[in-house]
Write a protein that holds these residues in place. Structure first.
Motif, short mmCIF file in Angstrom:
data_model
loop_
_atom_site.label_atom_id
_atom_site.label_comp_id
_atom_site.label_asym_id
_atom_site.label_seq_id
_atom_site.Cartn_x
_atom_site.Cartn_y
_atom_site.Cartn_z
N ARG A 266 47.79 10.49 -57.80
CA ARG A 266 48.52 11.11 -56.69
C ARG A 266 47.63 11.52 -55.54
O ARG A 266 48.11 11.67 -54.41
CB ARG A 266 49.31 12.32 -57.21
N TYR A 267 46.34 11.74 -55.80
CA TYR A 267 45.42 12.18 -54.75
C TYR A 267 44.24 11.22 -54.63
O TYR A 267 43.63 10.85 -55.65
CB TYR A 267 44.88 13.59 -55.06
N ARG B 105 43.51 15.23 -45.88
CA ARG B 105 44.57 14.67 -46.72
C ARG B 105 45.90 15.37 -46.42
O ARG B 105 46.96 14.77 -46.51
CB ARG B 105 44.20 14.76 -48.20
N ARG C 163 47.44 13.89 -43.29
CA ARG C 163 48.02 12.54 -43.47
C ARG C 163 49.40 12.61 -44.11
O ARG C 163 50.30 11.85 -43.74
CB ARG C 163 47.08 11.68 -44.31
N THR C 164 49.56 13.49 -45.09
CA THR C 164 50.86 13.65 -45.76
C THR C 164 51.11 15.15 -45.97
O THR C 164 50.16 15.92 -46.10
CB THR C 164 50.90 12.94 -47.12
N PRO C 165 52.37 15.57 -46.03
CA PRO C 165 52.67 17.01 -46.10
C PRO C 165 52.07 17.73 -47.29
O PRO C 165 51.70 18.90 -47.18
CB PRO C 165 54.21 17.04 -46.16
N LYS D 149 48.71 10.77 -51.85
CA LYS D 149 48.57 9.43 -51.30
C LYS D 149 49.86 8.99 -50.60
O LYS D 149 50.96 9.46 -50.92
CB LYS D 149 48.28 8.43 -52.44
N GLU D 150 49.70 8.10 -49.65
CA GLU D 150 50.86 7.50 -49.00
C GLU D 150 51.72 6.80 -50.05
O GLU D 150 51.21 6.09 -50.92
CB GLU D 150 50.43 6.48 -47.94
N ASP E 210 55.88 9.60 -54.62
CA ASP E 210 57.16 10.30 -54.63
C ASP E 210 56.90 11.82 -54.66
O ASP E 210 56.27 12.33 -55.58
CB ASP E 210 57.96 9.89 -55.87
N THR E 211 57.35 12.52 -53.64
CA THR E 211 57.10 13.96 -53.53
C THR E 211 58.32 14.81 -53.94
O THR E 211 58.38 15.99 -53.61
CB THR E 211 56.67 14.33 -52.10
N TYR F 179 57.99 18.52 -55.08
CA TYR F 179 56.79 19.16 -54.53
C TYR F 179 57.18 20.37 -53.68
O TYR F 179 58.22 20.38 -53.02
CB TYR F 179 55.99 18.18 -53.68
#
Length: 527
Positions: free
Chosen positions: A403-404, A414, A417-419, A423-424, A427-428, A431
């Motif tokens: 995931r990271y 990081r 780049r994403t909330p 990783k781009e 599935d969040t 979260y």
């Protein structure tokens, strides 16, 4: 004539049946149920006792999570231990099923310290927990937080001045500030120095209490009952608990007594413990419960705040590029002529990313305080039995390479780049940005206050100072730079070089301190 006694044959048969029963019972102790989550191989009777790490358990838990998945189980004699290491598992097991997984393990050693009056370790049906949650939420309403801000700002003025005047003791200045904020709000008087003060006593005892609470640092007293009867002279764990209780009783008893004297002498300060005392009958709380409530709020509000700010400073001295980017951002938003304000925090996305990355990289409670299930819970078809110990493996969740990107690397970007810093394409679902504060009904109620403290201090530190390593050999960011044993991942004491970023900013620090404390003394209510 009817016989009244057993024949030899009957006695032998009964003895044989009892022996078979005990052997069959022993065979089940330490064994994992077929429908339990997977885990490392168990040994007869012992289960996984010999596999458990005594230090940094989150590292072994994370290793096992890579082998067995986001939920695995261990057997400690006949007790089942469940470890959850993904957002999905946390959401299902601890959040959605919070009413079934919100109890705490009843530890002989922690009970020896707090006499069953500490809400952190109380079960959900306990009046201690119900009264405690109500009291804490009253202390942390939005209006209350706004009123607290003036007290916090005064302490932050001294904090910056202390660093300017005595940079080598920055570690202690963090501790004094965190403790004084809470002691002022709770008990009505400031702590203007660290050494030989209630602040120093507080941090001494909280480290001891963390050791008492760390089950991996002691024999399994709760699970192997004969250990509870080992004489104190041979049981170091009993001596540790009793020493901790003595220090805590003296500290919190004296703080409480000072509030009582203020009420008696009609010199009330408006602090929170005074309000509890004046409404004691209405609240249905005993004197000892109020004393313990003060300890819970001081423990939770001061310790984790200090650990986070110390970890933040470690980040700056070990990542000069991160420090430089943060300073450029705060300069652009605030400029050289004024102090940062809470409202500025919305305009510094990179600094917010640094904060998020500190939470991720070195979670303060890497495996949280364990939960206990009150009913059976299912996840992915696995059964979590009633009375299971459940650990939220926060560290493993935040260091999952699936995931990271490069999870062992400190990289604030990081979170730009994403909330959630993942990783781009990950599935969040499930979260949330407060995973570091726990889960379910046991999530930290002081999050709002903690975030205000963190926001102001991180901006102030970046605005005012440059932080660098000093050659002392302390102040690393590796895992060995954090203390053990204990449930908390807190930095070990360190020193560093701290210099004001300009003469103008140094003078602003002095001016603000002089305005806050015009007589250059600590005031009538200071320790």
């Amino acid at each position: 004539m009817m016989e009244t006694g057993w024949t030899t044959l009957q006695f032998a048969a009964a003895l044989l049946a009892l022996t078979v029963f005990l052997l069959l019972k022993l065979r089940t102790i330490g064994r994992r149920g077929q429908d339990f989550p997977p885990g490392p191989k168990t040994a007869p009777v012992l289960g996984n006792v010999l596999d458990l790490p005594t230090t940094f358990p989150h590292l072994k838990f994370t290793e096992w999570a890579q082998l067995y998945g986001d939920i695995f189980s261990l057997k400690i004699f006949n007790r089942t231990v469940i470890v959850v290491s993904s957002v999905a598992a946390v959401k299902q097991v601890l959040d959605t099923n919070g009413s079934r997984t919100g109890n705490r393990p009843q530890s002989v050693l922690t009970q020896r310290v707090h006499k069953d009056l500490n809400m952190i370790f109380a079960n959900m049906e306990s009046p201690i927990w119900k009264h405690g949650r109500k009291a804490i939420h009253a202390f942390l309403t939005k209006d209350s937080l706004d009123r607290h801000m003036q007290t916090q700002q005064l302490e932050y003025s001294q904090f910056m001045h202390d660093i300017l005047q005595d940079p080598k003791n920055t570690f202690e200045h963090v501790c004094r500030t965190a403790a004084s904020v809470m002691i002022t709000l709770l008990y009505g008087f400031r702590v203007s120095k660290f050494r030989n003060s209630p602040a120093q006593t507080f941090f001494s005892q909280i480290k001891l209490f963390n050791q008492v609470s760390d089950s991996g640092a002691h024999p399994p007293v709760d699970l192997f009952w004969p250990l509870q009867y080992v004489p104190k002279r041979w049981a170091y764990w009993k001596r540790l608990a009793d020493m901790t209780r003595g220090i805590r009783d003296e500290l919190y008893g004296s703080l409480h007594a000072q509030c009582e004297r203020a009420i008696k002498d009609d010199k009330q300060t408006g602090c929170y413990l005074e309000s509890l005392m004046l409404n004691q009958e209405k609240l249905g709380m005993t004197r000892q419960e109020i004393i313990e409530m003060g300890s819970v709020m001081l423990d939770g509000g001061a310790e984790t705040t200090a650990s986070f700010l110390q970890a933040f400073i470690l980040t700056l001295i070990n990542n000069p590029d991160v420090q430089e980017k943060g300073q450029k951002e705060i300069d652009r938003v605030v400029g050289p002529d004024r102090w940062p304000t809470l409202e500025d925090y919305n305009s510094v996305p990179y600094i917010r990313a640094i904060v998020d990355e500190v939470f991720r990289f070195r979670a303060i409670l890497p495996v949280s305080v364990p939960h206990v299930s009150t009913k059976v819970v299912f996840y992915k078809g696995y059964r979590i039995p009633e009375d299971s110990l459940i650990f939220m493996n926060t560290y493993g969740l935040f260091h999952d390479p699936e995931r990271y990107d490069d999870p062992e690397m400190f990289d604030p970007e990081r979170f730009l780049r994403t909330p959630f810093g993942v990783k781009e394409g990950v599935d969040t679902t499930g979260y949330r940005n407060n995973l570091a504060f726990g889960a379910g009904l046991r999530i930290c109620p002081g999050e709002s206050m903690a975030r205000r403290t963190i926001a102001l201090n991180t901006m102030n530190l970046l605005w005012a100072f440059d932080f660098k390593k000093d050659g002392s050999g302390t102040g690393g960011q590796d895992i060995d730079s954090y203390a053990t044993p204990g449930v908390e991942l807190a930095p070990k004491p360190f020193t560093c070089d701290v210099t004001p970023r300009s003469a103008v900013k140094a003078q602003k620090i002095r001016d603000r301190y002089a305005e806050a404390f015009p007589a250059a003394t600590d005031g009538a209510n200071a320790f």
